[in-house]
Design a protein around this motif. Structure first.
Motif, mmCIF file in Angstrom:
data_model
loop_
_atom_site.group_PDB
_atom_site.id
_atom_site.type_symbol
_atom_site.label_atom_id
_atom_site.label_comp_id
_atom_site.label_asym_id
_atom_site.label_seq_id
_atom_site.Cartn_x
_atom_site.Cartn_y
_atom_site.Cartn_z
ATOM 1 N N SER A 1 49.210 -0.354 -6.571
ATOM 2 C CA SER A 1 48.450 0.082 -6.572
ATOM 3 C C SER A 1 47.912 -0.757 -5.513
ATOM 4 O O SER A 1 48.606 -2.573 -5.135
ATOM 5 N N PHE A 2 47.594 -0.809 -3.827
ATOM 6 C CA PHE A 2 47.194 -1.017 -2.144
ATOM 7 C C PHE A 2 45.728 -1.682 -2.435
ATOM 8 O O PHE A 2 45.630 -0.838 -0.935
ATOM 9 N N PRO A 3 44.868 -2.455 -3.420
ATOM 10 C CA PRO A 3 43.602 -2.099 -3.000
ATOM 11 C C PRO A 3 43.268 -2.976 -1.880
ATOM 12 O O PRO A 3 41.673 -2.923 -1.034
ATOM 13 N N ARG A 4 44.168 -4.102 -1.075
ATOM 14 C CA ARG A 4 43.370 -5.016 -0.403
ATOM 15 C C ARG A 4 43.426 -3.766 1.206
ATOM 16 O O ARG A 4 43.160 -4.075 2.160
ATOM 17 N N LEU A 5 45.119 -3.321 1.380
ATOM 18 C CA LEU A 5 45.082 -2.709 2.217
ATOM 19 C C LEU A 5 44.142 -1.571 2.625
ATOM 20 O O LEU A 5 43.842 -1.612 3.640
ATOM 21 N N ALA A 6 44.315 -1.318 1.698
ATOM 22 C CA ALA A 6 42.993 -0.501 1.434
ATOM 23 C C ALA A 6 41.756 -0.392 1.949
ATOM 24 O O ALA A 6 41.765 0.164 2.582
ATOM 25 N N ILE B 1 36.954 13.309 8.033
ATOM 26 C CA ILE B 1 36.784 11.551 7.944
ATOM 27 C C ILE B 1 38.146 11.794 6.364
ATOM 28 O O ILE B 1 37.592 11.024 5.772
ATOM 29 N N ARG B 2 37.395 13.335 5.975
ATOM 30 C CA ARG B 2 37.298 12.898 4.298
ATOM 31 C C ARG B 2 39.073 13.145 3.972
ATOM 32 O O ARG B 2 39.424 12.087 3.351
ATOM 33 N N GLN B 3 39.914 13.902 5.255
ATOM 34 C CA GLN B 3 41.242 14.038 5.116
ATOM 35 C C GLN B 3 41.719 11.980 5.252
ATOM 36 O O GLN B 3 42.607 11.755 4.362
ATOM 37 N N GLU B 4 41.307 11.460 6.315
ATOM 38 C CA GLU B 4 41.980 9.949 6.892
ATOM 39 C C GLU B 4 41.429 9.513 5.558
ATOM 40 O O GLU B 4 42.361 8.327 4.482
ATOM 41 N N ALA B 5 39.871 9.468 4.852
ATOM 42 C CA ALA B 5 39.994 7.809 3.789
ATOM 43 C C ALA B 5 40.847 8.912 2.334
ATOM 44 O O ALA B 5 40.937 7.653 1.715
ATOM 45 N N GLU B 6 40.764 10.212 2.241
ATOM 46 C CA GLU B 6 41.864 10.511 0.728
ATOM 47 C C GLU B 6 42.924 10.067 1.272
ATOM 48 O O GLU B 6 43.567 9.286 0.000
ATOM 49 N N ARG B 7 44.210 10.061 2.151
ATOM 50 C CA ARG B 7 45.147 9.320 1.459
ATOM 51 C C ARG B 7 45.073 7.717 2.089
ATOM 52 O O ARG B 7 46.070 7.786 1.183
ATOM 53 N N ILE B 8 44.131 7.207 2.391
ATOM 54 C CA ILE B 8 44.022 5.772 2.087
ATOM 55 C C ILE B 8 43.717 5.091 0.787
ATOM 56 O O ILE B 8 44.359 4.645 0.418
ATOM 57 N N LEU B 9 42.507 6.046 0.144
ATOM 58 C CA LEU B 9 42.485 5.654 -1.073
ATOM 59 C C LEU B 9 42.999 5.611 -2.166
ATOM 60 O O LEU B 9 43.385 4.821 -3.363
ATOM 61 N N LEU B 10 44.115 7.030 -2.139
ATOM 62 C CA LEU B 10 44.927 7.163 -3.308
ATOM 63 C C LEU B 10 46.146 6.112 -3.071
ATOM 64 O O LEU B 10 47.177 6.214 -4.053
ATOM 65 N N LEU B 11 46.360 4.902 -2.163
ATOM 66 C CA LEU B 11 46.636 4.033 -2.327
ATOM 67 C C LEU B 11 46.377 3.086 -3.415
ATOM 68 O O LEU B 11 47.372 1.781 -4.091
ATOM 69 N N ASN B 12 45.091 3.410 -3.980
ATOM 70 C CA ASN B 12 44.726 2.361 -4.991
ATOM 71 C C ASN B 12 44.669 2.585 -6.041
ATOM 72 O O ASN B 12 44.608 1.535 -7.106
#
Length: 360
Positions: A119-124, A143-154
């Motif tokens: 998981s990449f919480p710092r990067l996310a 916004i939903r699309q961009e945020a969800e892609r980032i959050l899935l790194l967590n």
């Protein structure tokens, strides 16, 4: 002995170990350990040569040799995704380096034999703060699309059960709800992110909380993670040297998350070797920016244990003027590399020989 274009035994040999095995700590195509050549500082290896020497094929071979055994990512600086921001996304909230970091993390997160997803919480956290700088138009679907892609790194679990998607959707809803109809959105988004990361008592949520507080050590943050993320977002939007400073911190966040994944006796017992990041066409903005951030941090004493292998079109580059130079044959048993005082001295340039008619 492995045979391929260039007679690539110097790179892929297992007994005695070639360059790849000595850097990664795993035999190519095998889940078997190999002795490390460099225990502390690692060289940033750059394969050099003109067009048609098989540099891209070489990186693809390295990925095939280690995929599924240790985390591996491959990006090409000439890919269209690094040429400019996607439609509707403002340029001040996007850069080739940030896009490359997202792509690298998504690939490194894939599970390998015997170990969970990384998981990449710092990067996310950092990428969300940067992306929020381009959300002032309140384009909610984007916004939903961009945020969800980032959050899935967590999430460190498999997404086959849908947990990661459900958690990300819940947090995205919270982020969208935090935005008022007018005014800046960066601070509310960061507040909502930190709040979402602080909820829960599971090991995953403890990891998220620890990652969110990491930004309190940003310059001028004064121990306040919220202020650290706000400053990061502002520096990124400012462009120029300020953006480079922000990108360097994002790269550091990726490497810190990787360090976390290998910290402790339990994690190390499940993760053999080192993670590998492959960068094709490193002379392009995405690759060069990523490379220069890593070289500067390593020079400043910020250590990591990631194997970086890149391909450069040509035999020299201004960002690599003090690099150690070797031929592929010369690194067959040892690199002979030692770190110097300048960022470019942290690199090792390995020139490839011409292809034979059989290779072609």
């Amino acid at each position: 002995m492995h045979r391929g274009p260039h007679g690539q035994g110097p790179l892929f040999d297992t007994d005695p170990p070639g360059l790849a095995a000595r850097l990664v700590g795993l035999r190519p195509y095998q889940l078997r350990p190999s002795p490390y050549e460099h225990q502390g500082d690692l060289p940033f290896v750059v394969f050099t040569g003109g067009r048609g020497l098989g540099k891209s094929a070489l990186l693809a071979q390295v990925r095939a040799a280690y995929q599924g055994h240790t985390p591996v990512a491959l990006v090409d600086g000439e890919e269209p995704q690094f040429a400019g921001p996607p439609p509707e996304r403002p340029g001040e909230a996007w850069s080739p380096v940030a896009q490359a970091l997202t792509t690298v993390a998504e690939q490194l997160a894939e599970p390998v034999t015997g170990a969970r997803r990384i998981s990449f919480p710092r990067l996310a956290s950092g990428l969300l703060a940067v992306a929020a700088g381009g959300w002032s138009d309140r384009d909610v679907p984007r916004i939903r699309q961009e945020a969800e892609r980032i959050l899935l790194l967590n999430d460190s679990r498999s997404f086959l059960d849908g947990f990661g998607g459900r958690w990300a959707s819940k947090v995205v809803a919270k982020l969208v709800a935090s935005m008022s109809s007018t005014g800046p959105v960066v601070e509310p988004i960061i507040e909502a992110t930190l709040e979402a990361f602080s909820e829960g008592v599971s090991p995953t949520h403890r990891r998220l909380r620890r990652a969110a507080t990491w930004y309190r050590d940003c310059p001028d943050a004064g121990g306040n993670p919220k202020l650290g993320l706000i400053l990061l977002s502002g520096h990124f939007r400012a462009g120029g040297g300020s953006r480079i400073h922000a990108e360097r911190y994002l790269v550091r966040a990726l490497l810190a998350d990787l360090d976390d994944a290998y910290a402790g006796v339990m994690q190390r017992s499940h993760r053999l070797g080192r993670p590998v990041v492959l960068i094709d066409n490193v002379q392009e903005p995405a690759g060069r920016g990523l490379m220069e951030c890593v070289l500067r941090d390593r020079t400043d004493g910020v250590r990591d244990q990631v194997v970086f292998l890149a391909a450069l079109r040509g035999y020299a580059h201004p960002a690599l003027r003090n690099a150690t130079r070797r031929t592929l044959a010369e690194v067959a048993r040892t690199t002979g590399w030692k770190a110097g005082p300048s960022p470019s001295s942290r690199a090792l340039l390995v020139s490839l020989p011409p292809l034979t008619p059989d290779d072609t």
